[in-house]
Design an enzyme around this catalytic site. Structure first.
Site, PDB file in Angstrom:
ATOM      1  N   CYS A   1      -4.674   2.312  -3.742  1.00 31.84           N
ATOM      2  CA  CYS A   1      -3.405   2.829  -3.222  1.00 31.84           C
ATOM      3  C   CYS A   1      -2.259   1.852  -3.446  1.00 31.84           C
ATOM      4  O   CYS A   1      -1.368   1.705  -2.603  1.00 31.84           O
ATOM      5  CB  CYS A   1      -3.516   3.197  -1.738  1.00 31.84           C
TER       6      CYS A   1
ATOM      7  N   ASP B   1       3.161  -3.644   8.187  1.00 23.36           N
ATOM      8  CA  ASP B   1       1.885  -2.941   8.012  1.00 23.36           C
ATOM      9  C   ASP B   1       0.779  -3.978   8.223  1.00 23.36           C
ATOM     10  O   ASP B   1       0.523  -4.815   7.362  1.00 23.36           O
ATOM     11  CB  ASP B   1       1.823  -2.339   6.616  1.00 23.36           C
TER      12      ASP B   1
ATOM     13  N   GLN C   1      -4.417  -4.673   7.281  1.00 24.51           N
ATOM     14  CA  GLN C   1      -5.357  -5.715   6.860  1.00 24.51           C
ATOM     15  C   GLN C   1      -5.274  -6.942   7.758  1.00 24.51           C
ATOM     16  O   GLN C   1      -6.289  -7.484   8.197  1.00 24.51           O
ATOM     17  CB  GLN C   1      -5.088  -6.119   5.403  1.00 24.51           C
TER      18      GLN C   1
ATOM     19  N   HIS D   1       0.855  -1.188   0.000  1.00 22.70           N
ATOM     20  CA  HIS D   1       0.000   0.000   0.000  1.00 22.70           C
ATOM     21  C   HIS D   1       0.890   1.236   0.000  1.00 22.70           C
ATOM     22  O   HIS D   1       1.994   1.227   0.556  1.00 22.70           O
ATOM     23  CB  HIS D   1      -0.882  -0.042   1.255  1.00 22.70           C
TER      24      HIS D   1
ATOM     25  N   LYS E   1     -10.446  -0.245  10.766  1.00 19.79           N
ATOM     26  CA  LYS E   1     -10.550  -1.502  10.029  1.00 19.79           C
ATOM     27  C   LYS E   1     -10.780  -2.686  10.971  1.00 19.79           C
ATOM     28  O   LYS E   1     -10.911  -3.823  10.535  1.00 19.79           O
ATOM     29  CB  LYS E   1      -9.280  -1.731   9.205  1.00 19.79           C
TER      30      LYS E   1
END
Length: 434
Positions: free
Chosen positions: A381, A216, A219, A139, A242
């Site tokens: 993104c 990261d 998700q 991303h 999220k």
């Protein structure tokens, strides 16, 4: 890497049809109608999750009953709000497997968390000739800040290649991690292909040469696929919104020694120990990296979100979502002209990104929306990844544990109907041109 949720040691609850219907009653928005009388089919949780009523209620409670700034308020409201915020910090630490709550830094979101490390850590540790290892699946939030850090320091960005089925080519790790590598930045799970990366293997290779690892988890955290101890992770970031929580709240986790290496990027109140005309000294962690007024109400809401997730069980959530993913792959692969980007379901999380050979992704998303099915279309993104795909945009359906097998079928049926509509329109245009 095969998808395997972090085990709690307890027998996971089976999320059957009755249990999922009970769960769905906790999310008021799932019962809304769109475009007048169409039931909402929400398949855009990778962009933001919906919120259970207990989270909304907690936020309202905080504003109505004990709204006050945290820490230095010597009164009952301030004490209660501080307790709520620090309780949330402890819950988040437990949720990701952190050893102490002090390893959890509150930020405004994943992007801010990445930038804190990219600018606060890189400013002290990167020199010309040093290398940062990325990949083209990342991303932009885990891509652009490292470009900026490299430009500022003279370091070099390198990119680990991808395999033909859209996984990281870990067989080439030794080619790309070397004595010049200072940091490896990687997502726990791709927001486009859903690929779940083998973070422990990547971390082991990075640590063997003394490099730090940044994950990261925007998700992967929502799908029970992130544990900082299992992965031996130095830095990790994710966003509350999220993960059933409110917007405007992010998390930066770090090993104590890694966080100590970060130079404060933002100065102001709360992050200082002493301020004089000649200079300032910094507070201890986590305050040192939390300049200004905290998002304290959002923190209370995040604590409620963690409580809700743990009441169901992340292992149960992961297994159920994977069953939806298997169903979606099986059903969508039957649709002529539809291409799904990503590895086999054993190696991915609950995301399906696709293109149709005749319909632009934005048109497909629009035609689905008219049937009450909410997906996302665009480059998500990830422009470098879409350049590799050879397309400008994909249509992405993303699943959460509040979705149902019936909604998977509605997605597939809506795509088939969209194809019919598009083909009829094309035929009419062709006939008019004769």
């Amino acid at each position: 890497m095969s998808v395997s949720p972090t085990s709690t040691g307890q027998q996971p609850e089976i999320l059957d049809v009755d249990r999922i219907q009970q769960v769905r009653r906790d999310f008021p928005i799932l019962h809304e109608l769109v475009h007048g009388d169409l039931p909402l089919v929400y398949l855009d949780s990778a962009a933001t999750s919906q919120k259970p009523k207990c989270v909304v209620d907690k936020i309202v409670e905080a504003y109505e009953k004990y709204n006050s700034n945290v820490h230095r308020g010597i009164h009952a409201l301030g004490d209660r709000m501080t307790t709520e915020m620090e309780s949330a910090r402890e819950k988040i630490a437990r949720f990701i497997g952190a050893s102490t709550a002090e390893q959890v830094i509150f930020t405004s979101g994943t992007t801010m968390s990445v930038n804190l490390v990219a600018h606060g850590w890189a400013a002290k540790h990167l020199r010309p000739g040093d290398e940062i290892l990325l990949n083209e699946m990342e991303h932009h939030a885990n891509f652009v800040p490292w470009q900026m850090a490299a430009q500022a320091s003279g370091a070099t960005l390198r990119f680990l290649p991808l395999t033909a089925d859209w996984q990281l080519d870990l067989s080439r790790l030794d080619e790309f991690i070397n004595s010049r590598t200072r940091l490896v930045a990687v997502a726990g799970m791709s927001n486009v292909t859903g690929t779940v990366h083998d973070v422990p293997r990547i971390a082991a290779a990075a640590h063997a040469v003394g490099a730090r690892v940044f994950v990261d988890a925007a998700q992967s955290s929502a799908h029970g696929l992130t544990n900082v101890q299992d992965g031996n992770i130095d830095f990790l970031a994710f966003s509350g919104h999220k993960l059933l929580g409110p917007t405007g709240l992010g998390i930066l986790y770090g090993k104590p020694e890694a966080l100590e290496e970060i130079q404060p990027v933002f100065g102001g109140g709360h992050m200082i120990r002493e301020v004089t005309k000649s200079g300032s000294t910094w507070a201890d962690l986590p305050a040192r990296l939390e300049a200004g007024t905290a998002a304290f109400v959002e923190c209370a809401g995040m604590g409620a979100a963690i409580d809700y997730l743990e009441s169901i069980g992340m292992e149960s959530i992961t297994r159920y979502e994977h069953s939806l993913l298997e169903l979606a792959h099986a059903r969508l692969s039957q649709i002529p002209g539809l291409t799904i980007f990503g590895p086999e379901v054993a190696h991915k999380g609950a995301i399906v990104s696709m293109v149709h050979e005749q319909i632009h992704a934005h048109d497909l998303a629009d035609l689905l929306d008219r049937q009450g099915v909410a997906i996302r279309a665009g480059h998500h993104c990830t422009m470098p990844l879409h350049e590799l795909f050879g397309v400008a945009a994909t249509a992405r359906a993303s699943f959460a544990f509040y979705n149902t097998p019936d909604e998977v079928e509605k997605l597939a049926s809506a795509i088939e109907k969209a194809i019919e509509v598009f083909q009829r329109r094309s035929l009419r245009r062709a006939n008019r041109s004769l």
